[in-house]
Scaffold this motif. Structure first.
Motif, mmCIF file in Angstrom:
data_model
loop_
_atom_site.group_PDB
_atom_site.id
_atom_site.type_symbol
_atom_site.label_atom_id
_atom_site.label_comp_id
_atom_site.label_asym_id
_atom_site.label_seq_id
_atom_site.Cartn_x
_atom_site.Cartn_y
_atom_site.Cartn_z
ATOM 1 N N LYS A 153 -15.173 12.480 26.412
ATOM 2 C CA LYS A 153 -16.449 12.447 25.699
ATOM 3 C C LYS A 153 -16.842 13.816 25.144
ATOM 4 N N ASP A 203 -20.252 10.169 32.737
ATOM 5 C CA ASP A 203 -19.590 11.100 31.823
ATOM 6 C C ASP A 203 -20.349 11.383 30.537
ATOM 7 N N THR A 227 -8.483 9.718 29.980
ATOM 8 C CA THR A 227 -9.812 10.026 29.455
ATOM 9 C C THR A 227 -10.664 10.920 30.359
#
Ligand SMILES: *Cc1c(COP(=O)(O)O)cnc(C)c1O
Length: 456
Positions: free
Chosen positions: A111, A142, A404
């Motif tokens: 992110k 997140d 991620t």
């Protein structure tokens, strides 16, 4: 400057706007999501040329095509260089199968890629127009830390983050609460959905209109566009010269913002063979892809890949639009998408928590690759695809699965599974001793509203 690219709302009932308007507004007034009227195309020879460029220059060349007439070239170039000052490792698992680690940014999740760019672009336009903005964001972990970190210290922008007090890890909390300055953090004795509901109510409250509220979650087109870039980057680094090839990408997905970046990259001309959309036990999308019939999951299921506990992905409306259909914000389909085309380009699979844990264990055992729960869902999705289409498992086939988040964000789970304490990246060091700035608030709209009116 060149003619502007305009953005339309997926609900088709709002006026078209420029990029900067879409960025500062977040959601369209008809509650739809903004998409570019036409998708910029990048010729193959330009894509091949990316092999010679560092990440931030690829980011510049991809993103400038969405911002034509909206920012001077030199300004954009300076923003991307400042935003992307960290590495993007591609780790070989076996053959031509790779993990792309999007976890090296300041808050150790993918992110950061979007939040850092969005913050800088917002600040640029606010300064230009002499405006101020108050960003409200609800987070399950997140997003809050990435947004808080990306917007920390920016002029003209205040940030309020709401999070479920007992549902984030200590490390996740400290990434938000140790900042202070223009970052205001509220802990609620509630679930993520309750935090989200308070934020939504504030957006539609006329008493708060003077505060210039905006959102920083993945409905904002300014978060989506930066997420197109790393797909081009992966191809540029891994493709074999003089050898035409198409990549298979596997994307662990929740709200589908990451995956939308990939689909847009493909529609722009990136040679992609297949997108694998891997979800956790919130399997509304794989079911929709198989049947053409969409049912959201309410409430969403709690899985260990917690950032993907989404029962109705907000970006699904955008995906449906790209395939010629129309879905509103509630998930009702008004015009069916071209499901045959979607199935040709996308494979989707739901991965259970048990499979996720086995994948972390086995990938470490067999290949010495350390995954965390979200990346493990992505890798498990790729393996599920090979099982169904064994000829695709060919050694020469280029595959990239996205990781991620950094494993150090989930030390307990990883310790339990493979008896290893993931080394802390620099970005997470030193959090433990820092002072926290956090306010506890009951789950009550009037209290939240009073906080906003008193503080800003
Ligand atoms: C947010 C998040 C996801 C899901 O991304 P979407 O764009 O919402 O699909 C996956 N993994 C991690 C670690 C996240 O923080």
């Amino acid at each position: 400057m060149k003619e502007k690219l305009l953005y339309y709302s997926t609900n088709l009932k709002a006026e078209k706007v420029s990029f900067s308007q879409a960025l500062l507004q977040g959601q369209a007034p008809d509650r739809g999501l903004y998409l570019p009227e036409s998708i910029p195309q990048i010729p193959l020879d330009v894509i091949f040329g990316y092999s010679q460029l560092p990440y931030y220059q690829i980011a510049y060349d991809v993103m400038r095509r969405f911002l034509t007439g909206e920012i001077e070239d030199g300004e954009l170039a300076a923003l991307v260089e400042d935003a992307y000052d960290y590495p993007v490792p591609l780790e070989k698992v076996c053959d031509r199968k790779f993990i792309m680690r999007l976890d090296q940014g300041p808050t150790a999740s993918f992110k950061d890629f979007a939040a850092r760019m969005m913050g800088r672009l917002m600040q640029y336009y606010l300064k230009l127009n002499g405006q101020k903005l108050l960003i409200l964001t609800a987070t399950s972990g997140d997003t809050g830390s990435a947004v808080a970190n990306a917007f920390y210290g920016l002029d003209n922008i205040q940030v309020v983050v709401l999070f479920p007090g007992t549902e984030v890890t200590d490390r996740q909390r400290k990434q938000m609460t140790t900042l202070g300055n223009n970052v205001h953090v509220l802990a609620l004795d509630a679930k993520f959905d309750d935090c989200q509901a308070l934020v939504k109510q504030a957006f539609s409250d006329p008493d708060l209109e003077h505060l210039s509220l905006s959102s920083a979650n993945s409905i904002n087109i300014g978060r989506l566009i930066p997420q197109i870039v790393y797909y081009f980057y992966a191809f540029s680094r891994l493709r074999l010269e003089n050898h035409p090839e198409e990549v298979i990408f596997s994307v662990p997905s929740g709200n589908f913002g990451d995956m939308m970046g990939g689909i847009l990259a493909m529609k722009m001309g990136l040679p992609v063979k297949k997108f694998i959309i891997a979800t956790n036990e919130n399997d509304e999308f794989p079911k929709y892809l198989a049947s053409g019939h969409y049912d959201k999951i309410e409430p969403s299921k709690n899985c260990i890949s917690s950032a993907m506990n989404v029962g109705h992905p907000s970006n699904l409306a955008r995906l449906v639009a790209l395939y010629g259909g129309q879905m509103d914000e509630k998930g009702i389909i008004h015009q069916a998408a071209d499901m045959d085309m979607m199935r040709k380009e996308i494979f989707s699979v739901s991965v259970t928590d048990q499979q996720t844990r086995e994948t972390i264990r086995k990938t470490y055992q067999d290949h010495h690759i350390l995954l965390e729960p979200h990346g493990a869902v992505g890798w498990a999705g790729l393996l599920a695809y090979f099982k169904e289409y064994p000829h695709e498992a060919d050694q020469a086939q280029l595959c990239v699965s996205l990781e991620t988040a950094h494993p150090a964000k989930f030390p307990e789970e990883i310790q339990r599974l493979i008896g290893l304490n993931p080394p802390l990246p620099k970005s997470l060091e030193g959090l433990d001793g820092k002072a926290e700035f956090v306010k506890n608030l009951p789950v009550d709209y009037l209290d939240f509203k009073k906080f906003l009116l008193d503080t800003f």
